[in-house]
Design an enzyme around this catalytic site. Sequence first.
Site, PDB file in Angstrom:
ATOM      1  N   HIS A  90       0.842  -1.202   0.000  1.00  0.00           N
ATOM      2  CA  HIS A  90       0.000   0.000   0.000  1.00  0.00           C
ATOM      3  C   HIS A  90       0.880   1.256   0.000  1.00  0.00           C
ATOM      4  O   HIS A  90       0.632   2.201  -0.742  1.00  0.00           O
ATOM      5  CB  HIS A  90      -0.880   0.048   1.249  1.00  0.00           C
ATOM      6  CG  HIS A  90      -1.935  -1.016   1.324  1.00  0.00           C
ATOM      7  ND1 HIS A  90      -2.102  -1.819   2.416  1.00  0.00           N
ATOM      8  CD2 HIS A  90      -2.880  -1.412   0.442  1.00  0.00           C
ATOM      9  CE1 HIS A  90      -3.112  -2.645   2.217  1.00  0.00           C
ATOM     10  NE2 HIS A  90      -3.603  -2.433   1.020  1.00  0.00           N
ATOM     11  N   LYS A 116     -17.251  -6.059   6.525  1.00  0.00           N
ATOM     12  CA  LYS A 116     -16.031  -6.752   6.938  1.00  0.00           C
ATOM     13  C   LYS A 116     -15.806  -6.518   8.428  1.00  0.00           C
ATOM     14  O   LYS A 116     -16.186  -5.477   8.957  1.00  0.00           O
ATOM     15  CB  LYS A 116     -14.815  -6.189   6.187  1.00  0.00           C
ATOM     16  CG  LYS A 116     -14.748  -6.604   4.722  1.00  0.00           C
ATOM     17  CD  LYS A 116     -13.430  -6.156   4.106  1.00  0.00           C
ATOM     18  CE  LYS A 116     -13.357  -6.540   2.630  1.00  0.00           C
ATOM     19  NZ  LYS A 116     -12.134  -6.031   1.994  1.00  0.00           N
ATOM     20  N   ARG A 175      -2.199  -6.207  -8.344  1.00  0.00           N
ATOM     21  CA  ARG A 175      -1.105  -7.129  -8.057  1.00  0.00           C
ATOM     22  C   ARG A 175      -0.975  -8.200  -9.133  1.00  0.00           C
ATOM     23  O   ARG A 175       0.044  -8.365  -9.761  1.00  0.00           O
ATOM     24  CB  ARG A 175      -1.313  -7.796  -6.690  1.00  0.00           C
ATOM     25  CG  ARG A 175      -0.953  -6.902  -5.540  1.00  0.00           C
ATOM     26  CD  ARG A 175      -1.519  -7.395  -4.262  1.00  0.00           C
ATOM     27  NE  ARG A 175      -2.979  -7.324  -4.280  1.00  0.00           N
ATOM     28  CZ  ARG A 175      -3.742  -7.488  -3.223  1.00  0.00           C
ATOM     29  NH1 ARG A 175      -3.213  -7.788  -2.072  1.00  0.00           N
ATOM     30  NH2 ARG A 175      -5.047  -7.372  -3.318  1.00  0.00           N
ATOM     31  N   SER A 188      -2.891  -7.682   3.047  1.00  0.00           N
ATOM     32  CA  SER A 188      -3.150  -7.499   4.482  1.00  0.00           C
ATOM     33  C   SER A 188      -3.555  -8.828   5.100  1.00  0.00           C
ATOM     34  O   SER A 188      -3.201  -9.127   6.242  1.00  0.00           O
ATOM     35  CB  SER A 188      -4.263  -6.469   4.693  1.00  0.00           C
ATOM     36  OG  SER A 188      -3.893  -5.218   4.178  1.00  0.00           O
TER      37      SER A 188
HETATM   38  P1  ADP Z   1      -9.955  -3.332  -0.536  1.00  0.00           P
HETATM   39  O1  ADP Z   1     -10.713  -4.037   0.537  1.00  0.00           O
HETATM   40  O2  ADP Z   1     -10.597  -2.081  -1.032  1.00  0.00           O
HETATM   41  O3  ADP Z   1      -9.469  -4.219  -1.657  1.00  0.00           O
HETATM   42  P2  ADP Z   1      -7.244  -3.184   0.440  1.00  0.00           P
HETATM   43  O4  ADP Z   1      -6.795  -2.418   1.630  1.00  0.00           O
HETATM   44  O5  ADP Z   1      -7.066  -4.655   0.487  1.00  0.00           O
HETATM   45  O6  ADP Z   1      -8.718  -2.727   0.231  1.00  0.00           O
HETATM   46  O7  ADP Z   1      -6.493  -2.647  -0.847  1.00  0.00           O
HETATM   47  C1  ADP Z   1      -6.601  -1.320  -1.281  1.00  0.00           C
HETATM   48  C2  ADP Z   1      -5.983  -1.196  -2.657  1.00  0.00           C
HETATM   49  O8  ADP Z   1      -4.584  -1.479  -2.575  1.00  0.00           O
HETATM   50  C3  ADP Z   1      -6.524  -2.165  -3.692  1.00  0.00           C
HETATM   51  O9  ADP Z   1      -6.545  -1.513  -4.938  1.00  0.00           O
HETATM   52  C4  ADP Z   1      -5.514  -3.279  -3.700  1.00  0.00           C
HETATM   53  O10 ADP Z   1      -5.480  -3.950  -4.942  1.00  0.00           O
HETATM   54  C5  ADP Z   1      -4.238  -2.506  -3.471  1.00  0.00           C
HETATM   55  N1  ADP Z   1      -3.186  -3.329  -2.881  1.00  0.00           N
HETATM   56  C6  ADP Z   1      -3.273  -4.173  -1.849  1.00  0.00           C
HETATM   57  N2  ADP Z   1      -2.097  -4.779  -1.601  1.00  0.00           N
HETATM   58  C7  ADP Z   1      -1.226  -4.302  -2.537  1.00  0.00           C
HETATM   59  C8  ADP Z   1       0.155  -4.553  -2.855  1.00  0.00           C
HETATM   60  N3  ADP Z   1       0.863  -5.448  -2.185  1.00  0.00           N
HETATM   61  N4  ADP Z   1       0.694  -3.884  -3.879  1.00  0.00           N
HETATM   62  C9  ADP Z   1      -0.045  -2.995  -4.579  1.00  0.00           C
HETATM   63  N5  ADP Z   1      -1.345  -2.733  -4.358  1.00  0.00           N
HETATM   64  C10 ADP Z   1      -1.933  -3.363  -3.350  1.00  0.00           C
END
Ligand code: ADP
Length: 161
Positions: free
Chosen positions: A17, A41, A90, A128
């Site tokens: 992130h 969630k 990803r 996460s």
């Molecule tokens: P959501 O529940 O909205 O998917 P996340 O917190 O899991 O929220 O992810 C927010 C954004 O960050 C999403 O677009 C996700 O694809 C991106 N993201 C999550 N992990 C990574 C990573 N390791 N590298 C790049 N982008 C990521």
Amino acid sequence: MTNAVYPGTFDPCTNGHLDIIRRSAELFDQVTVGVLRNSAKTPLFSINERVKILKEVTSNLTNVTILSFEGLSVDFARSRGAKVIIRGLRAVTDFEYELQMAQTNRVLAPDIDTMFLTTSLEYAYLSSTTVKEVAGLHEDVSKFVPSYVEGLLKEKFREKK
Ligand code: ADP
């Protein structure tokens, strides 16, 4: 001024992130990270904790603001005067869901576009969810999250022991 929002759950913020936030901050004048208060969630970290974490780990980025929000990302983008929603991609597994969401948002708000940043290779595997699984087994997550988050994960899972 070009404004963008980066919405997500961030439970908790990972190095993946943070990489997207840093790169967005180079591309846009202002970036607002929107931490979603999502009733569907059950997050490990409360909304206030997730916001606090993001504020802490982005404190060196002067054009990044952290806010919580509820409801649609497009409404959040409008409230920030942003025409761009940033999402990270990803792998192909992200693609279908992200495409569907971007297209839905485009129908809801034709004036707002979604821009995808492809993850840096070193973070492509990172989520996460897996970070929480590893931390829950009391294993080392220092390669996955900022050290501030590592400390908080340790505390959380000590509480849960
Ligand atoms: P959501 O529940 O909205 O998917 P996340 O917190 O899991 O929220 O992810 C927010 C954004 O960050 C999403 O677009 C996700 O694809 C991106 N993201 C999550 N992990 C990574 C990573 N390791 N590298 C790049 N982008 C990521």
